[in-house]
Every structure is written in C-alpha cells, then in structure tokens.
Scaffold this motif. Structure first.
Motif, PDB file in Angstrom:
ATOM      1  N   GLY A 155     -16.431  -9.830  14.237  1.00 18.24           N
ATOM      2  CA  GLY A 155     -15.417  -9.619  13.567  1.00 18.24           C
ATOM      3  C   GLY A 155     -15.419  -9.051  12.150  1.00 18.24           C
ATOM      4  N   VAL A 156     -14.189  -8.404  11.922  1.00 17.23           N
ATOM      5  CA  VAL A 156     -14.344  -8.020  10.574  1.00 17.23           C
ATOM      6  C   VAL A 156     -14.369  -8.986   9.527  1.00 17.23           C
ATOM      7  N   MET A 157     -14.928  -8.911   8.439  1.00 17.71           N
ATOM      8  CA  MET A 157     -15.045  -9.673   7.360  1.00 17.71           C
ATOM      9  C   MET A 157     -13.370  -9.771   6.855  1.00 17.71           C
ATOM     10  N   THR A 158     -13.179 -11.091   6.645  1.00  9.18           N
ATOM     11  CA  THR A 158     -11.711 -11.245   6.131  1.00  9.18           C
ATOM     12  C   THR A 158     -11.748 -11.090   4.756  1.00  9.18           C
ATOM     13  N   GLY A 159     -10.542 -10.733   4.197  1.00  3.93           N
ATOM     14  CA  GLY A 159     -10.305 -10.272   2.901  1.00  3.93           C
ATOM     15  C   GLY A 159      -9.056  -9.901   2.400  1.00  3.93           C
ATOM     16  N   GLN A 160      -8.324 -10.226   1.197  1.00  3.38           N
ATOM     17  CA  GLN A 160      -7.351  -9.962   0.798  1.00  3.38           C
ATOM     18  C   GLN A 160      -7.496  -8.378   0.226  1.00  3.38           C
ATOM     19  N   VAL A 161      -6.131  -7.613   0.561  1.00  3.64           N
ATOM     20  CA  VAL A 161      -6.364  -6.240   0.117  1.00  3.64           C
ATOM     21  C   VAL A 161      -4.884  -5.929  -0.505  1.00  3.64           C
ATOM     22  N   VAL A 162      -4.948  -4.914  -1.622  1.00  2.00           N
ATOM     23  CA  VAL A 162      -3.786  -4.094  -1.644  1.00  2.00           C
ATOM     24  C   VAL A 162      -3.820  -2.801  -0.800  1.00  2.00           C
ATOM     25  N   ALA A 163      -2.916  -2.682  -0.070  1.00  2.00           N
ATOM     26  CA  ALA A 163      -2.831  -1.285   0.709  1.00  2.00           C
ATOM     27  C   ALA A 163      -1.524  -0.398   0.450  1.00  2.00           C
ATOM     28  N   GLU A 164      -1.619   0.628   0.827  1.00  2.00           N
ATOM     29  CA  GLU A 164      -0.604   1.539   1.037  1.00  2.00           C
ATOM     30  C   GLU A 164       0.102   1.648   2.526  1.00  2.00           C
ATOM     31  N   VAL A 165       1.223   1.586   2.563  1.00  2.75           N
ATOM     32  CA  VAL A 165       1.685   1.790   4.049  1.00  2.75           C
ATOM     33  C   VAL A 165       1.888   3.221   4.255  1.00  2.75           C
ATOM     34  N   ALA A 166       1.032   3.266   5.435  1.00  5.21           N
ATOM     35  CA  ALA A 166       0.955   4.793   5.662  1.00  5.21           C
ATOM     36  C   ALA A 166       1.872   5.247   6.686  1.00  5.21           C
ATOM     37  N   SER A 167       2.294   4.271   7.499  1.00  7.16           N
ATOM     38  CA  SER A 167       3.441   4.418   8.503  1.00  7.16           C
ATOM     39  C   SER A 167       3.947   3.271   8.761  1.00  7.16           C
ATOM     40  N   SER A 168       5.505   3.172   9.163  1.00  7.81           N
ATOM     41  CA  SER A 168       6.095   1.883   9.281  1.00  7.81           C
ATOM     42  C   SER A 168       7.172   1.938  10.342  1.00  7.81           C
ATOM     43  N   ASP A 169       6.996   0.764  11.385  1.00  8.81           N
ATOM     44  CA  ASP A 169       7.945   0.330  12.220  1.00  8.81           C
ATOM     45  C   ASP A 169       8.342  -0.943  12.185  1.00  8.81           C
ATOM     46  N   VAL A 170       8.200  -1.368  10.749  1.00  7.09           N
ATOM     47  CA  VAL A 170       8.568  -2.728  10.366  1.00  7.09           C
ATOM     48  C   VAL A 170       9.608  -2.617   9.278  1.00  7.09           C
ATOM     49  N   GLU A 171      10.767  -3.417   9.607  1.00  5.36           N
ATOM     50  CA  GLU A 171      11.898  -3.428   8.750  1.00  5.36           C
ATOM     51  C   GLU A 171      11.461  -3.952   7.306  1.00  5.36           C
ATOM     52  N   GLY A 172      11.792  -3.417   6.227  1.00  6.06           N
ATOM     53  CA  GLY A 172      11.806  -3.727   4.928  1.00  6.06           C
ATOM     54  C   GLY A 172      10.501  -3.049   4.418  1.00  6.06           C
ATOM     55  N   PHE A 173       9.729  -2.457   5.182  1.00  7.05           N
ATOM     56  CA  PHE A 173       8.442  -1.686   4.610  1.00  7.05           C
ATOM     57  C   PHE A 173       8.532  -0.105   4.944  1.00  7.05           C
ATOM     58  N   GLU A 174       8.463   0.647   3.986  1.00  4.66           N
ATOM     59  CA  GLU A 174       8.583   2.250   3.959  1.00  4.66           C
ATOM     60  C   GLU A 174       7.105   2.854   3.798  1.00  4.66           C
ATOM     61  N   THR A 175       7.052   4.003   4.170  1.00  7.69           N
ATOM     62  CA  THR A 175       5.537   4.751   3.773  1.00  7.69           C
ATOM     63  C   THR A 175       5.673   4.919   2.221  1.00  7.69           C
ATOM     64  N   GLY A 176       4.430   4.587   2.001  1.00 12.39           N
ATOM     65  CA  GLY A 176       4.065   4.805   0.470  1.00 12.39           C
ATOM     66  C   GLY A 176       4.267   3.300  -0.370  1.00 12.39           C
ATOM     67  N   ASP A 177       4.923   2.324   0.585  1.00 11.54           N
ATOM     68  CA  ASP A 177       4.827   1.142  -0.322  1.00 11.54           C
ATOM     69  C   ASP A 177       3.381   0.578  -0.484  1.00 11.54           C
ATOM     70  N   LEU A 178       3.423  -0.041  -1.619  1.00 15.04           N
ATOM     71  CA  LEU A 178       2.305  -0.981  -1.839  1.00 15.04           C
ATOM     72  C   LEU A 178       2.389  -2.508  -1.434  1.00 15.04           C
ATOM     73  N   VAL A 179       1.381  -3.147  -0.590  1.00 18.16           N
ATOM     74  CA  VAL A 179       1.575  -4.446  -0.265  1.00 18.16           C
ATOM     75  C   VAL A 179       0.540  -5.162  -0.562  1.00 18.16           C
ATOM     76  N   LEU A 180       0.595  -6.433  -0.426  1.00 24.88           N
ATOM     77  CA  LEU A 180      -0.804  -7.310  -0.367  1.00 24.88           C
ATOM     78  C   LEU A 180      -0.743  -7.685   1.008  1.00 24.88           C
ATOM     79  N   ALA A 181      -2.054  -7.643   1.659  1.00 25.04           N
ATOM     80  CA  ALA A 181      -2.201  -8.034   2.993  1.00 25.04           C
ATOM     81  C   ALA A 181      -3.636  -8.549   3.213  1.00 25.04           C
ATOM     82  N   GLY A 182      -3.697  -9.062   4.381  1.00 23.56           N
ATOM     83  CA  GLY A 182      -4.986  -9.716   4.855  1.00 23.56           C
ATOM     84  C   GLY A 182      -6.016  -8.836   5.486  1.00 23.56           C
ATOM     85  N   SER A 183      -5.867  -7.449   5.283  1.00 20.03           N
ATOM     86  CA  SER A 183      -6.694  -6.506   6.299  1.00 20.03           C
ATOM     87  C   SER A 183      -8.013  -6.811   6.430  1.00 20.03           C
TER      88      SER A 183
END
Lengths: 342, 342
Positions: B72-100
């Motif tokens: 499995g991929v090692m867990t960890g928190q990241v700051v990511a940029e939304v590259a494409s989105s079909d999720v309400e409230g998130f737009e391409t280019g948004d910066l997010v905190l995620a557990g990628s």
C-alpha cells in the motif's frame, strides 16, 4: 501483655529496611505514660490502623511524606479514648480519630484530632468510613469517572480499598472484576462483595483469566499494586481508559529496580496509543473537604441500605502489630487490618 | 525526476521494519496517473508532510491507527492542487489539505478534504497551522493546563510540535526549557524561539544540566520522546505535575523492549508520590472542533503579531522523501520536515 495505665508500650523504627521489613526493623519498647500539660489531652489508643503506606514511611527515599525518624514511634491513625482533657471541645470518655501512632498512650493539643460520633463499630472509622473508604470513593468516582456499563478492574480486591472500589463500581452500574490472592479471597469477593469476577493473581494463566473476565476490555484500572497485575491489564485497556494510581504495593519491598527488560516503553506506548489518563493521588493532598463530604454522605447511606459489605482482619494486642503489618504486606491478611490495642 | 502529468510516482510499504527502517522498507514505484470518475476529483500533490507517527503505521503492533498494508501507499497528509473536479465545492486550481499519502497524484471524493484559503505559505498548513500546531496547542493548554510562573519542559524543541509548545508556554507566562540535539538547534531554540534554556540531550551531563535549567522543578513535561529525557525529567517533577503524552519517538525504532533494569516501578512510583496526571492523546481522537477553533484563532493571531516563529526543513522532490523521513527520525532534520513534491 495488655494495655495498662502505668506504662506506654510503643513500636519505634530501629533501622530502615532494605526490601522486606524483618525482626531488626522495629523495636518494641516500654516507657512511662506521657503527661498531658496545659491545653493538652491524654489519649488512650483503642484501635490502631495498619496500612500499606506505612512501608513507605520506613524508608527515606523521596516520597510524598516525611519518613519516620530512626528511634521515632511508627506513625499511624488510631481510634482513641480521651483519658483526660484540657482541650476545649474534648471531654474525658470521648472517642476520637487521631494520629497517635503505634503506641498505647499519646498526648495531643487537639490539632488534627477528630471527634467521632457514638458508633457501634468505632474501628470502621479507620476503614470503610475513614481513609481507605475515602480513597476508594474519590479515586474511583473523581478520577476514574465510571459510566454505567464500563469495566472496572481492581487488585487487592478483598482489602479495604479494593473491596470498596468494586462495590462502588457495581452501585454505579459497572462490571467489577477483582484480583486477589487465593481461592478463599476470590470467593468472598464474588459471593459476598458482589463483584462479577475475581482472578487469583497466583494462577499461572492469570493473564488469560483476566482477559476472559473482561470480554469488553478494561475502562478503568484502579491501580494499587503494580507488578504482574498492571502488565496483565495493559493489553486489555480500552481507548480513553482511566487509571487512578493509589499504590504500587507489589514493589514496596523492592530495594532497587527489578531486572529487565525495561517495560517503561511498553507502559508509555500504551498510555499514548490508548489515550489513557493516569493520575497519581494521595488522598488528603489531592482531595478536599467537599470530596470528603460527598464520600461520607454516600457511604453512610450505602451502609445503612446494606449495599456495601466490609470485612476486618483484627490483630489482638499491640505486641502483635508488627506481625499483623507483615501479614498485610504479604497479602495473608483478609480484610482491613486493625489492631485491637485496648 | 520531476513530477509530471503522465505518471504517478509513489512510495509503497515493501516490508515491516524491525528497528530502524532501511532500504528494504519502502519501494519507490512509477505507475499511471489514476482517473477521477463521477463525483470525484484528481489531486496533484504539492507538499507532503513527514511526521514521526508514520513510523508507527509501518508496524502492525497494536496501535491507535490501522497500519499501512504491505504494497500500500504510505499514508501522509499533503497540500494538493485540484487538477480536475466533479465534487461540489471544489474547483480546478483550489488548494486543499488531503490525505493523499506519499504520491504525486490521488483521486478523492472529497471526504476529509479541506479547502485552504489563499495563503502565502501553503506548506504551513502541514505544520504550525495544521496538525503539529494543533497538537502543541491542545496538548499543552487543554491537558497541561499551564499557569504563569510554572516550568514547562519539552523535547525535540526545534521540531514543529516542541517549538510550538515552548513558544505557547512563553506566551502564557511560563518558563520554557527545551531539549534538542546539538548546539546549533539549542541556540535556535533559545535565540530565535525565545525559550529560557535548551539542553543538548547528547551531553554526558544532560541530567545535571536539565536540573540546573529547572531550579523550581518541572510542572509540565510535554512528552514526545521518552527515553533518556523522560528519566531525566522524573526526579525533577513537582507535586501535581502534568504530563501530556504525545509521542515516544526515542523508542519508535525499538524492535523489542530495551534491556533492564525495569524502570516501570520508578515511573509508577513517581506518578503516585508526585500526584502526577499523565494523559496520552491522539490529536484528532481526543480533541474536537471546538478545540480546533480555539487553536486556529490563537495561532493566526500569534503569527500575525510575530509572537510565534516557525522553521521548515524542506526536502526537494518526492524521490527524496524516504531520506527525509530517516533524517526526521534520527533528529538530523532541523524544523518541520516537508517534501516539495510539485
């Protein structure tokens, strides 16, 4: 060698024990009865309480209380009768709770002496209605914060603190699991005190038995022994478990630290990963008068309602106090140890 | 080997390390970029946080969190940029905190993903304004309950949690004493972060130096290392000391228990005799949104007022993440470890 009016028998500290106290630890001496002066009263000891903390007072290791000096009378709480009084509020014949120590007679100016109401069993003021009862009540309820349905584990479950902890846990709707030494004590803990289970810590498979007795894990471990019981409990703790720490009796006689491995990392990792709250407490330092009143009100009610059982181990005669003390440390006494002095 | 749009680089768990992780622990793999489907978004990692808790996730010992699976991929928190989105409230280019986790690209349905306001230094959301900052704030203030004039000791004092603990202690009027590895870090802790003292835990006379730095004893020990620091602290604890337990990093790489003597009796006796309150906590289990809001409000204010300093140790490139992780475990990094991924 009964108590008499013309001499004072007393146990004094001869040397600080390394490990288990032995025949050289205390001296049993006879001297004159002390004279009460102006503003003082003379107290005749009737009951002496023997408690695990006294082992600590024999030692000069850094602790929470001043050790007994070499040559000094062993400290201890007693129920005494006022033999003569020049202290306001105390009359000849009154029964009092006092810190006279291990001796027949003591002089007091009244400081820290507490008058007892007329009661059927005055020695209970040294146990279920005194320090051990208060310790169990405040430690369990104010630090442990039990919720109905939780599992509470306590060692020395036939002793005055452990027995009370488990019975209060039951009153609060918890599952109470005791640990005690031998089948007779375990039977008493379940059949008379009403615990849900009691495990003999001498059993080879103690850890397995404890696990089976706690199918939903452990939410509160009332710590009064340390040693094998503590390390049997650790892997069974639930998230957010609480651990009031009231004693570590299993280690009281250790001169140094036991051999390895070093289990402190295991202890710390469990505290972290299970998010355990552990709090050491010394009853009269940590808790105040409000807590005491809560205890006294609850306990008097429970005793009146027959909800709490209490057992004493009575040692007859001050001359046998040291043997009774060793029996308490070894776990061979059964119930709260008190000495009938006079 | 930079981040590109046509492949996904990722670190996966190859085997569970016994002791210190080594070259065989993780694999660095390259695969296709995952496809975001309906109701999902594609996240491009910009910053990866490296934290001590990750060592625990490599192991399958009983712990507070599910371990990473082999492969499995090692867990960890990241700051990511939304590259494409079909999720309400998130737009391409948004910066997010995620557990990628430790990888270039990840797909998410938005669960647990938090949008970041436009900020000058987005990586700070992984540190002083994120989990380590919240850990320091809640652990010190809500468990430690510092009072002005008290002495607070914290190890890893140049790391993201320790540095913040000490600076908050100063803001609250306490004496702050840090422990760190080497003179450069200790100088930073005193001169830049404003601690009253900082002791090098590598010094032969560490225990003596710690004692001299705490002339009034220790009221709060914020525990994040265990080991030598913990046992240097124990004899200096004041009555009613508090000990938030947030980590035991010195022991993370121990395969079994260290050799004896067994110091657990010493630990338990200190907790009892000093009436210590010790509480393990896992930040997002123990504390809730109210606590988080208290933290965010305080911290944003302190940063704006220049009352809190923050230092990062930046590792360049996802391919160097494992070396950066080892440096963090060994204490050779200086500041909060983050990986600049893309």
């Amino acid at each position: 060698m009964p108590q008499t009016r013309d001499r004072n028998r007393r146990w004094t500290l001869a040397e600080r024990p390394k490990g288990r106290p032995d025949d050289g630890t205390l001296d049993f001496e006879t001297g004159p009865v002390p004279q009460a002066g102006k503003g003082e009263m003379l107290l005749r000891t009737r009951w002496l309480s023997l408690d695990p903390y006294m082992r600590g007072r024999m030692s000069d290791a850094k602790s929470y209380a001043t050790p007994v000096e070499i040559g000094g009378v062993m400290t201890g709480q007693v129920v005494a009768e006022v033999a003569s009084s020049d202290v306001e509020g105390f009359e000849t014949g009154d029964l009092v709770l006092a810190g006279s120590g291990w001796q027949d007679w003591a002089v007091s100016d009244g400081q820290g002496v507490q008058k007892l109401p007329p009661v059927e069993r005055p020695s209970w003021a040294l146990g279920i209605l005194g320090m051990p009862g208060f310790t169990a009540h405040a430690g369990l309820l104010k630090i442990g914060e039990p919720k109905a349905g939780e599992t509470v584990v306590v060692a020395a479950a036939s002793g005055p603190v452990g027995a009370t902890v488990g019975q209060i846990a039951k009153i609060r709707g918890c599952r109470a699991v005791g640990v005690a030494g031998g089948p007779e004590k375990c039977r008493h803990v379940v059949e008379t005190l009403g615990f849900d289970a009691c495990i003999d810590h001498r059993a080879d498979d103690f850890e397995d038995q404890l696990k089976q007795a706690c199918p939903d894990g452990i939410d509160i471990y009332f710590e009064n022994v340390g040693g094998r019981v503590l390390f049997g409990v650790l892997p069974l703790l639930n998230p957010f478990a609480r651990m009031p720490v009231c004693g570590t009796a299993a280690w009281y006689n250790n001169a140094g630290l036991p051999d390895g491995p070093d289990r402190s990392p295991l202890l710390m990792r469990t505290i972290l990963s299970m998010k355990v709250r552990m709090q050491g407490f010394i009853i009269f330092d940590t808790f105040g008068m409000d807590d005491y009143r809560d205890f006294a009100k609850d306990m008097q009610g429970w005793i009146a309602d027959g909800k709490v059982q209490y057992r004493e181990h009575v040692v007859d005669g001050l001359e046998n106090a040291f043997d009774g003390f060793l029996g308490m440390l070894d776990g061979s006494n059964f119930g709260k140890t008190v000495v009938r002095v006079g």
